[in-house]
Design an enzyme around this catalytic site. Structure first.
Site, PDB file in Angstrom:
ATOM      1  N   LYS A 175       0.855  -1.191   0.000  1.00 20.64           N
ATOM      2  CA  LYS A 175       0.000   0.000   0.000  1.00 20.64           C
ATOM      3  C   LYS A 175       0.892   1.243   0.000  1.00 20.64           C
ATOM      4  O   LYS A 175       1.704   1.447   0.901  1.00 20.64           O
ATOM      5  CB  LYS A 175      -0.920   0.027   1.216  1.00 20.64           C
ATOM      6  CG  LYS A 175      -1.808   1.268   1.241  1.00 20.64           C
ATOM      7  CD  LYS A 175      -2.446   1.488   2.589  1.00 20.64           C
ATOM      8  CE  LYS A 175      -3.070   2.878   2.648  1.00 20.64           C
ATOM      9  NZ  LYS A 175      -3.539   3.227   4.006  1.00 20.64           N
TER      10      LYS A 175
ATOM     11  N   GLY B 207      -7.890   9.348  10.273  1.00 26.85           N
ATOM     12  CA  GLY B 207      -8.099   9.445  11.713  1.00 26.85           C
ATOM     13  C   GLY B 207      -9.171  10.415  12.153  1.00 26.85           C
ATOM     14  O   GLY B 207      -9.385  10.594  13.352  1.00 26.85           O
TER      15      GLY B 207
ATOM     16  N   ALA C  84      -9.483   5.720   4.872  1.00 23.35           N
ATOM     17  CA  ALA C  84      -9.377   6.902   5.735  1.00 23.35           C
ATOM     18  C   ALA C  84     -10.710   7.590   5.951  1.00 23.35           C
ATOM     19  O   ALA C  84     -11.470   7.793   5.005  1.00 23.35           O
ATOM     20  CB  ALA C  84      -8.365   7.914   5.195  1.00 23.35           C
ATOM     21  N   GLY C  85     -10.954   7.940   7.210  1.00 19.25           N
ATOM     22  CA  GLY C  85     -12.107   8.754   7.556  1.00 19.25           C
ATOM     23  C   GLY C  85     -13.300   8.010   8.113  1.00 19.25           C
ATOM     24  O   GLY C  85     -14.221   8.634   8.655  1.00 19.25           O
TER      25      GLY C  85
ATOM     26  N   ASN D 275      -8.406   1.741  10.406  1.00 18.05           N
ATOM     27  CA  ASN D 275      -7.584   1.445  11.569  1.00 18.05           C
ATOM     28  C   ASN D 275      -8.117   2.165  12.799  1.00 18.05           C
ATOM     29  O   ASN D 275      -8.594   1.547  13.747  1.00 18.05           O
ATOM     30  CB  ASN D 275      -6.130   1.813  11.298  1.00 18.05           C
ATOM     31  CG  ASN D 275      -5.183   1.441  12.430  1.00 18.05           C
ATOM     32  OD1 ASN D 275      -4.007   1.717  12.376  1.00 18.05           O
ATOM     33  ND2 ASN D 275      -5.665   0.789  13.478  1.00 18.05           N
ATOM     34  N   THR D 276      -8.070   3.510  12.774  1.00 19.59           N
ATOM     35  CA  THR D 276      -8.424   4.282  13.962  1.00 19.59           C
ATOM     36  C   THR D 276      -9.849   4.022  14.418  1.00 19.59           C
ATOM     37  O   THR D 276     -10.118   3.980  15.634  1.00 19.59           O
ATOM     38  CB  THR D 276      -8.238   5.784  13.690  1.00 19.59           C
ATOM     39  OG1 THR D 276      -6.924   6.020  13.191  1.00 19.59           O
ATOM     40  CG2 THR D 276      -8.438   6.602  14.952  1.00 19.59           C
TER      41      THR D 276
END
Length: 267
Positions: free
Chosen positions: A101, A162, A188-189, A210-211
């Site tokens: 990635k 994040g 993301a997001g 992830n977050t």
């Protein structure tokens, strides 16, 4: 299993991809990833030990490559040269592993992608034999250029890394999905399960996060919820939602063969 995610010619049973950062320890990392049902796990090479530091605990003990497909990423890289160097190191550490990635960031505050550097890195990596999944802005033209370079998947952001803000521009995502011939994965997001479901309902091939899991009050429970949301969103996309009808009510039950009431007979 049918309807599998296919990336670079390989099939995966889960359309949820997860990261390994921000957990309190490797035990929590392993438990959350197992609960998510994810097959592909992304690893920040510059921040996580996968063997480059032999005297420290290795993530590979908790997330063995025999069970998961590791996706080395270039988190923390701000130039094309740094990103290329990082992924070449990852290939050496992981015995020739070529699915990676790519992300090249523009600044440390927003973590928005620097697409000029990203495109430069993508050209080099593809020419070097890597199978590149690439984090990018939600610009349909950029996404098309990355596909033309030879990237095996494009990964537009839903909102800032994040941030947990969810999908801020579904219209651009829809354009990217409609024109792409390679998998499109939101990256993301995502903040909660409904964000993941919406991404899949739009027609995305998968979601990476992830977050949203690691920063939840109960990461393991959130991981399980995310896995279910991705599957539910995919099922809804394949089923095809009913058309929206503004000011056009439609009864959900039959209008014929109604049981008459005493009042209706008297009338």
């Amino acid at each position: 299993m049918q309807d599998q995610l296919v990336i670079a010619g390989r099939s995966y049973g889960s359309r949820l991809l997860v990261g390994t950062g921000k957990y309190k320890d490797f035990d929590e990392t392993r438990n959350a990833i197992e609960a998510s049902g994810a097959n592909i796990v992304t690893v920040a090479i510059r921040r996580t030990n996968i063997g480059q530091n032999p005297d420290e605990p290795s993530l590979l003990d908790a997330i063995p490559p025999s069970r998961f497909t590791l996706l080395p990423n270039t988190a923390g890289c701000y130039t094309a040269d740094d990103a290329v160097r990082t992924l070449r190191l990852a290939r050496e550490l992981l015995d020739g592993h070529d699915l990676v990635k790519l992300e090249v960031l523009g600044d440390p505050k927003t973590l928005y992608p620097n697409m000029i550097e990203t495109i430069a890195a993508a050209r080099t990596l593809v020419a070097d034999g890597f199978k590149v999944m690439v984090y990018c802005s939600d610009d349909p033209i950029i996404a098309r250029q990355l596909e033309e370079i030879g990237c095996v998947a494009v990964m537009p952001l839903a909102s800032l890394i994040g941030s947990g803000m969810g999908i801020l521009n579904p219209w651009n995502l829809q354009i990217i999905i409609d024109q792409a011939k390679v998998p499109v994965l939101v990256d993301a997001g995502v903040g909660t399960a409904s964000d993941a479901a919406i991404a899949m309902e739009l027609g995305c091939d998968g979601v990476l996060m992830n977050t949203a899991i690691a920063a939840a009050r109960d990461p393991v429970l959130m991981a399980r919820a995310m896995g279910r949301a991705v599957q539910a969103g995919r099922d809804a996309f394949l089923a095809g939602r009913m058309p929206k009808k503004l000011y056009s009510a439609s009864a959900s039950s039959p209008q014929t063969g109604l049981i008459e009431t005493t009042a209706s007979r008297a009338a």
